[in-house]
Design a protein around this motif. Structure first.
Motif, PDB file in Angstrom:
ATOM      1  N   PRO A 145     -13.199  -0.397   3.009  1.00 45.42           N
ATOM      2  CA  PRO A 145     -13.309   0.043   1.608  1.00 45.42           C
ATOM      3  C   PRO A 145     -14.765   0.150   1.176  1.00 45.42           C
ATOM      4  O   PRO A 145     -15.596  -0.694   1.520  1.00 45.42           O
ATOM      5  CB  PRO A 145     -12.578  -1.066   0.842  1.00 45.42           C
TER       6      PRO A 145
ATOM      7  N   SER B 299      -8.307   7.497   0.385  1.00 50.76           N
ATOM      8  CA  SER B 299      -8.495   6.303  -0.443  1.00 50.76           C
ATOM      9  C   SER B 299      -7.510   5.218  -0.032  1.00 50.76           C
ATOM     10  O   SER B 299      -6.407   5.497   0.434  1.00 50.76           O
ATOM     11  CB  SER B 299      -8.290   6.628  -1.924  1.00 50.76           C
ATOM     12  N   GLY B 300      -7.925   3.977  -0.210  1.00 54.57           N
ATOM     13  CA  GLY B 300      -7.050   2.847   0.036  1.00 54.57           C
ATOM     14  C   GLY B 300      -6.488   2.355  -1.282  1.00 54.57           C
ATOM     15  O   GLY B 300      -7.243   1.907  -2.149  1.00 54.57           O
ATOM     16  N   ASN B 301      -5.181   2.476  -1.483  1.00 57.05           N
ATOM     17  CA  ASN B 301      -4.531   2.044  -2.716  1.00 57.05           C
ATOM     18  C   ASN B 301      -3.754   0.764  -2.479  1.00 57.05           C
ATOM     19  O   ASN B 301      -3.007   0.649  -1.508  1.00 57.05           O
ATOM     20  CB  ASN B 301      -3.575   3.128  -3.235  1.00 57.05           C
ATOM     21  N   VAL B 302      -3.914  -0.191  -3.374  1.00 63.53           N
ATOM     22  CA  VAL B 302      -3.205  -1.467  -3.275  1.00 63.53           C
ATOM     23  C   VAL B 302      -2.482  -1.720  -4.593  1.00 63.53           C
ATOM     24  O   VAL B 302      -3.087  -1.662  -5.661  1.00 63.53           O
ATOM     25  CB  VAL B 302      -4.174  -2.626  -2.970  1.00 63.53           C
ATOM     26  N   ASP B 303      -1.178  -1.978  -4.523  1.00 61.91           N
ATOM     27  CA  ASP B 303      -0.354  -2.209  -5.709  1.00 61.91           C
ATOM     28  C   ASP B 303       0.276  -3.596  -5.680  1.00 61.91           C
ATOM     29  O   ASP B 303       0.456  -4.185  -4.612  1.00 61.91           O
ATOM     30  CB  ASP B 303       0.769  -1.176  -5.804  1.00 61.91           C
TER      31      ASP B 303
ATOM     32  N   PHE C  19      -5.805  -2.103  -7.305  1.00 61.36           N
ATOM     33  CA  PHE C  19      -7.114  -1.452  -7.242  1.00 61.36           C
ATOM     34  C   PHE C  19      -7.050  -0.287  -6.272  1.00 61.36           C
ATOM     35  O   PHE C  19      -6.148  -0.178  -5.454  1.00 61.36           O
ATOM     36  CB  PHE C  19      -8.231  -2.437  -6.856  1.00 61.36           C
ATOM     37  N   GLU C  20      -8.010   0.595  -6.393  1.00 66.00           N
ATOM     38  CA  GLU C  20      -8.118   1.762  -5.524  1.00 66.00           C
ATOM     39  C   GLU C  20      -9.547   1.885  -5.051  1.00 66.00           C
ATOM     40  O   GLU C  20     -10.484   1.724  -5.828  1.00 66.00           O
ATOM     41  CB  GLU C  20      -7.698   3.027  -6.278  1.00 66.00           C
ATOM     42  N   SER C  21      -9.691   2.136  -3.769  1.00 63.42           N
ATOM     43  CA  SER C  21     -11.043   2.249  -3.240  1.00 63.42           C
ATOM     44  C   SER C  21     -11.105   3.293  -2.140  1.00 63.42           C
ATOM     45  O   SER C  21     -10.268   3.294  -1.228  1.00 63.42           O
ATOM     46  CB  SER C  21     -11.511   0.900  -2.670  1.00 63.42           C
TER      47      SER C  21
ATOM     48  N   ARG D 159      -0.713  -0.496 -10.026  1.00 62.17           N
ATOM     49  CA  ARG D 159      -1.923  -0.404  -9.208  1.00 62.17           C
ATOM     50  C   ARG D 159      -2.826  -1.617  -9.427  1.00 62.17           C
ATOM     51  O   ARG D 159      -3.177  -1.965 -10.539  1.00 62.17           O
ATOM     52  CB  ARG D 159      -2.664   0.886  -9.558  1.00 62.17           C
TER      53      ARG D 159
ATOM     54  N   THR E 299       0.825  -1.214   0.000  1.00 65.99           N
ATOM     55  CA  THR E 299       0.000   0.000   0.000  1.00 65.99           C
ATOM     56  C   THR E 299       0.853   1.255   0.000  1.00 65.99           C
ATOM     57  O   THR E 299       0.330   2.359   0.070  1.00 65.99           O
ATOM     58  CB  THR E 299      -0.935   0.013   1.229  1.00 65.99           C
TER      59      THR E 299
END
Length: 303
Positions: free
Chosen positions: A239, A263-267, A161-163, A159, A147
């Motif tokens: 999320p 926002s919560g970003n996950v890569d 997803f982003e939520s 990336r 993250t």
């Protein structure tokens, strides 16, 4: 150029990409002393010192960096061709090592891993709990889910997803404790959050707030946090894509809808300096495909 020189060049490049002889020995299945001797022989042939051997960390000299830059790309091209040949095979085999937070593994990665292994029974997946890429090479990680930005230049980050995040609580909790309408009212409610979050930076009607987090219940698991919220224990921060599913089932209700949460970003991270096997590529692409529509994916998990 002798075949031995080519072999020594390859071991040198592998050692550079793994960050040392010990890590390279795990990757190549060749002993660290053998790799060290190969580099020494290469230095003798070239007449140049390639490594600072007295340094605490594996460090290249100027000549070593030049040698790596000249020849690594050639081995990468060979690796690419080999990967394409491997991808043409119908059966995927071998191990995949993935690092991620325990919460992500618990809620997202485990069902994906089980499905992938059922489809490809000759593949084994090993999950390491880590929220960063600090030990990416030491632990021989193939894919890392993070993250925060990766600090190593040789790592590729994309990336997943982003939520946005939302506040939510069970109808039973709101009936008993009331529904907050202002950010300040959170201080009077039971929060369900990780202790690693000291405060929340929020906005409401253009005004910024910094709310300290003193959770009624804290656990580093998204799934268990949501279970506690559904049981009426307090207000959770999850999320927004997750919340939509539970709202449809009447299990949770969004609160403070006009409050802007971060926002919560996950890569996903992988190395651009090592061969990526067909099995790793297939699993990585499956993760991208499923998380391209997170609401649909979560609906399938939650039944």
């Amino acid at each position: 150029m002798k075949a031995k020189d080519i072999s020594n060049l390859y071991w040198f490049c592998q050692s550079v990409e793994c960050g040392g002889f010990t890590a390279a020995s795990l990757q190549t299945k060749v002993s660290a002393p053998t790799l060290s001797r190969a580099v020494s022989q290469l230095e003798e042939v070239l007449g140049d010192k390639l490594l600072h051997r007295n340094a605490k960390k594996f460090q290249l000299t100027t000549d070593g960096e030049e040698c790596y830059q000249r020849f690594a790309s050639i081995f990468h091209q060979i690796d690419d061709q080999w990967t394409q040949l491997s991808n043409s095979q119908t059966t995927l085999t071998g191990d995949i090592h993935v690092s991620c937070s325990e919460a992500f593994a618990d809620y997202y990665l485990q069902p994906l891993s089980i499905e992938f292994m059922n489809t490809h029974p000759n593949v084994s997946i090993h999950i390491h709990f880590s929220s960063d890429t600090e030990r990416f090479f030491d632990d021989q990680i193939d894919l890392a889910v993070v993250t925060t930005p990766a600090q190593t230049p040789s790592l590729v980050q994309r990336r997943l997803f982003e939520s946005p995040l939302s506040f939510a609580a069970a109808p039973s909790y709101l009936e008993k404790h009331g529904k907050p309408t202002q950010v300040e009212e959170l201080l009077k409610h039971h929060l369900l959050a990780s202790r690693s979050i000291p405060y929340l930076e929020l906005k409401q009607k253009g005004q910024a707030f910094k709310v300290p987090v003193n959770p009624k219940y804290s656990i580093n698991s998204l799934r268990l946090t949501i279970q506690a919220a559904k049981a009426g224990l307090g207000i959770c921060i999850i999320p927004s894509v997750d919340l939509k599913i539970f709202e449809q089932n009447g299990e949770l209700e969004e609160v403070l809808q006009d409050v802007e949460c971060p926002s919560g970003n996950v890569d996903i991270v992988w190395s651009d300096r090592k061969l990526i096997s067909a099995r790793v590529v297939a699993f990585r692409d499956m993760m991208f495909e499923r998380m391209n529509n997170p609401i649909e994916f979560l609906s399938s998990l939650l039944g």
